[in-house]
Design a protein around this motif. Sequence first.
Motif, PDB file in Angstrom:
ATOM      1  N   ALA A  15       0.858  -1.187   0.000  1.00 50.93           N
ATOM      2  CA  ALA A  15       0.000   0.000   0.000  1.00 50.93           C
ATOM      3  C   ALA A  15       0.891   1.233   0.000  1.00 50.93           C
ATOM      4  O   ALA A  15       1.763   1.370   0.853  1.00 50.93           O
ATOM      5  N   GLY A  16       0.660   2.115  -1.003  1.00 49.17           N
ATOM      6  CA  GLY A  16       1.547   3.271  -1.130  1.00 49.17           C
ATOM      7  C   GLY A  16       2.869   2.845  -1.743  1.00 49.17           C
ATOM      8  O   GLY A  16       3.940   3.121  -1.215  1.00 49.17           O
ATOM      9  N   CYS A  17       2.794   2.165  -2.886  1.00 49.71           N
ATOM     10  CA  CYS A  17       4.001   1.548  -3.465  1.00 49.71           C
ATOM     11  C   CYS A  17       4.902   2.531  -4.188  1.00 49.71           C
ATOM     12  O   CYS A  17       6.014   2.173  -4.575  1.00 49.71           O
ATOM     13  N   GLY A  18       4.434   3.783  -4.384  1.00 53.43           N
ATOM     14  CA  GLY A  18       5.270   4.774  -5.062  1.00 53.43           C
ATOM     15  C   GLY A  18       5.682   4.293  -6.437  1.00 53.43           C
ATOM     16  O   GLY A  18       4.869   3.821  -7.217  1.00 53.43           O
ATOM     17  N   LEU A  19       6.990   4.367  -6.715  1.00 51.22           N
ATOM     18  CA  LEU A  19       7.485   3.939  -8.026  1.00 51.22           C
ATOM     19  C   LEU A  19       7.896   2.471  -8.034  1.00 51.22           C
ATOM     20  O   LEU A  19       8.610   2.022  -8.925  1.00 51.22           O
ATOM     21  N   GLY A  20       7.447   1.725  -7.020  1.00 55.60           N
ATOM     22  CA  GLY A  20       7.485   0.275  -7.083  1.00 55.60           C
ATOM     23  C   GLY A  20       8.761  -0.425  -6.655  1.00 55.60           C
ATOM     24  O   GLY A  20       8.959  -1.597  -6.967  1.00 55.60           O
ATOM     25  N   ARG A  21       9.644   0.257  -5.924  1.00 53.98           N
ATOM     26  CA  ARG A  21      10.915  -0.364  -5.525  1.00 53.98           C
ATOM     27  C   ARG A  21      10.689  -1.677  -4.782  1.00 53.98           C
ATOM     28  O   ARG A  21      11.294  -2.698  -5.087  1.00 53.98           O
ATOM     29  N   ILE A  22       9.785  -1.675  -3.798  1.00 55.85           N
ATOM     30  CA  ILE A  22       9.541  -2.875  -2.987  1.00 55.85           C
ATOM     31  C   ILE A  22       8.776  -3.931  -3.792  1.00 55.85           C
ATOM     32  O   ILE A  22       9.080  -5.121  -3.718  1.00 55.85           O
ATOM     33  N   THR A  40      -7.624   4.163   2.257  1.00 53.56           N
ATOM     34  CA  THR A  40      -8.862   4.224   3.042  1.00 53.56           C
ATOM     35  C   THR A  40     -10.035   3.561   2.322  1.00 53.56           C
ATOM     36  O   THR A  40     -11.124   3.451   2.866  1.00 53.56           O
ATOM     37  N   ASN A  41      -9.802   3.128   1.073  1.00 52.34           N
ATOM     38  CA  ASN A  41     -10.855   2.469   0.289  1.00 52.34           C
ATOM     39  C   ASN A  41     -10.189   1.534  -0.722  1.00 52.34           C
ATOM     40  O   ASN A  41     -10.216   1.770  -1.921  1.00 52.34           O
ATOM     41  N   LEU A  42      -9.579   0.481  -0.214  1.00 54.00           N
ATOM     42  CA  LEU A  42      -8.798  -0.424  -1.056  1.00 54.00           C
ATOM     43  C   LEU A  42      -9.688  -1.202  -2.025  1.00 54.00           C
ATOM     44  O   LEU A  42     -10.772  -1.646  -1.666  1.00 54.00           O
ATOM     45  N   LYS A  43      -9.200  -1.380  -3.243  1.00 55.72           N
ATOM     46  CA  LYS A  43      -9.965  -2.066  -4.293  1.00 55.72           C
ATOM     47  C   LYS A  43      -9.632  -3.560  -4.321  1.00 55.72           C
ATOM     48  O   LYS A  43      -9.385  -4.130  -5.382  1.00 55.72           O
ATOM     49  N   TYR A  44      -9.625  -4.174  -3.165  1.00 54.48           N
ATOM     50  CA  TYR A  44      -9.300  -5.593  -3.066  1.00 54.48           C
ATOM     51  C   TYR A  44     -10.405  -6.326  -2.321  1.00 54.48           C
ATOM     52  O   TYR A  44     -11.190  -5.718  -1.596  1.00 54.48           O
ATOM     53  N   GLU A  88      -9.347  -0.929   6.670  1.00 55.36           N
ATOM     54  CA  GLU A  88      -9.323  -1.469   5.312  1.00 55.36           C
ATOM     55  C   GLU A  88      -8.233  -2.527   5.164  1.00 55.36           C
ATOM     56  O   GLU A  88      -8.440  -3.559   4.534  1.00 55.36           O
ATOM     57  N   VAL A  89      -7.082  -2.258   5.762  1.00 52.03           N
ATOM     58  CA  VAL A  89      -6.001  -3.246   5.729  1.00 52.03           C
ATOM     59  C   VAL A  89      -6.464  -4.532   6.415  1.00 52.03           C
ATOM     60  O   VAL A  89      -6.279  -5.631   5.896  1.00 52.03           O
ATOM     61  N   ALA A  90      -7.104  -4.380   7.590  1.00 50.34           N
ATOM     62  CA  ALA A  90      -7.604  -5.549   8.332  1.00 50.34           C
ATOM     63  C   ALA A  90      -8.606  -6.337   7.488  1.00 50.34           C
ATOM     64  O   ALA A  90      -8.585  -7.576   7.474  1.00 50.34           O
ATOM     65  N   ARG A  91      -9.465  -5.631   6.757  1.00 47.96           N
ATOM     66  CA  ARG A  91     -10.471  -6.290   5.913  1.00 47.96           C
ATOM     67  C   ARG A  91      -9.810  -7.130   4.815  1.00 47.96           C
ATOM     68  O   ARG A  91     -10.265  -8.228   4.499  1.00 47.96           O
ATOM     69  N   CYS A  92      -8.739  -6.617   4.255  1.00 48.80           N
ATOM     70  CA  CYS A  92      -8.096  -7.275   3.118  1.00 48.80           C
ATOM     71  C   CYS A  92      -7.125  -8.390   3.526  1.00 48.80           C
ATOM     72  O   CYS A  92      -6.655  -9.130   2.666  1.00 48.80           O
ATOM     73  N   LEU A  93      -6.826  -8.488   4.816  1.00 51.19           N
ATOM     74  CA  LEU A  93      -5.910  -9.529   5.286  1.00 51.19           C
ATOM     75  C   LEU A  93      -6.637 -10.826   5.583  1.00 51.19           C
ATOM     76  O   LEU A  93      -7.749 -10.822   6.114  1.00 51.19           O
ATOM     77  N   LYS A  94      -5.983 -11.933   5.276  1.00 51.71           N
ATOM     78  CA  LYS A  94      -6.514 -13.237   5.664  1.00 51.71           C
ATOM     79  C   LYS A  94      -6.444 -13.376   7.181  1.00 51.71           C
ATOM     80  O   LYS A  94      -5.701 -12.649   7.849  1.00 51.71           O
ATOM     81  N   VAL A  95      -7.221 -14.311   7.729  1.00 51.22           N
ATOM     82  CA  VAL A  95      -7.154 -14.607   9.162  1.00 51.22           C
ATOM     83  C   VAL A  95      -5.708 -14.984   9.484  1.00 51.22           C
ATOM     84  O   VAL A  95      -5.083 -15.761   8.759  1.00 51.22           O
TER      85      VAL A  95
END
Length: 201
Positions: free
Chosen positions: A1-8, A47-51, A80-87
């Motif tokens: 989240a917030g990957c910028g120019l994608g280094r990671i 705050t509104n992830l498309k996943y 939102e992060v919690a929603r998109c994470l698996k158990v």
Amino acid sequence: AGCGLGRIVKHYHYQGYDISGCDYSSVAVKKLNLNSPELKITEGDVTNLKYQNEEFDLILAFGVFHSIEDVHAINKGISEVARCLKVNGNFIVSVRADNIESRLIDYITEKRGKKGTCFHKWCFREKEFAAMLTATNFTVNKVDLFTNVPFLHKFSVFRKNKRVDEKEARSSGFQLNGIGDIFYKVLKLFFPDSFGTTLVF
């Protein structure tokens, strides 16, 4: 989240991981999609992830949450992060530390006339951000205080390279010279909670 120019994203993708990236900046996303079409990059707001719900085993968010001006939006982003994470999934997040070093950096920046009048970044104490995470049912397993750019790097007398090239400095880690390195290590030894710019949860 917030990957910028994608280094990671690039780092893990080329190691064979199934990784996706999103960023708020349409410019960054367009550039990434143009130059690295093999990556899965989308434009999006934390705050509104498309996943989908429970889509990821692990979510990384470095330097994202302290840049959100509205505190309620920070809490929404954590949810939102919690929603998109698996158990039993994991969330690794960094925020700017509220300590002496961060205040010194802001003071130096302001004195040099480089600080604007609009919102820049939040600074958090460890307990503050930990409380925001636990309020969303995260369990904080570990917290580390790291240094992104030491405040001494603001002074050429302590820098390894007197002239600062931002791209070069980022890739080499904003290196201090021998005197600066020793001085900074002593400060961190005697004041471990006061020196270090980034809290990683």
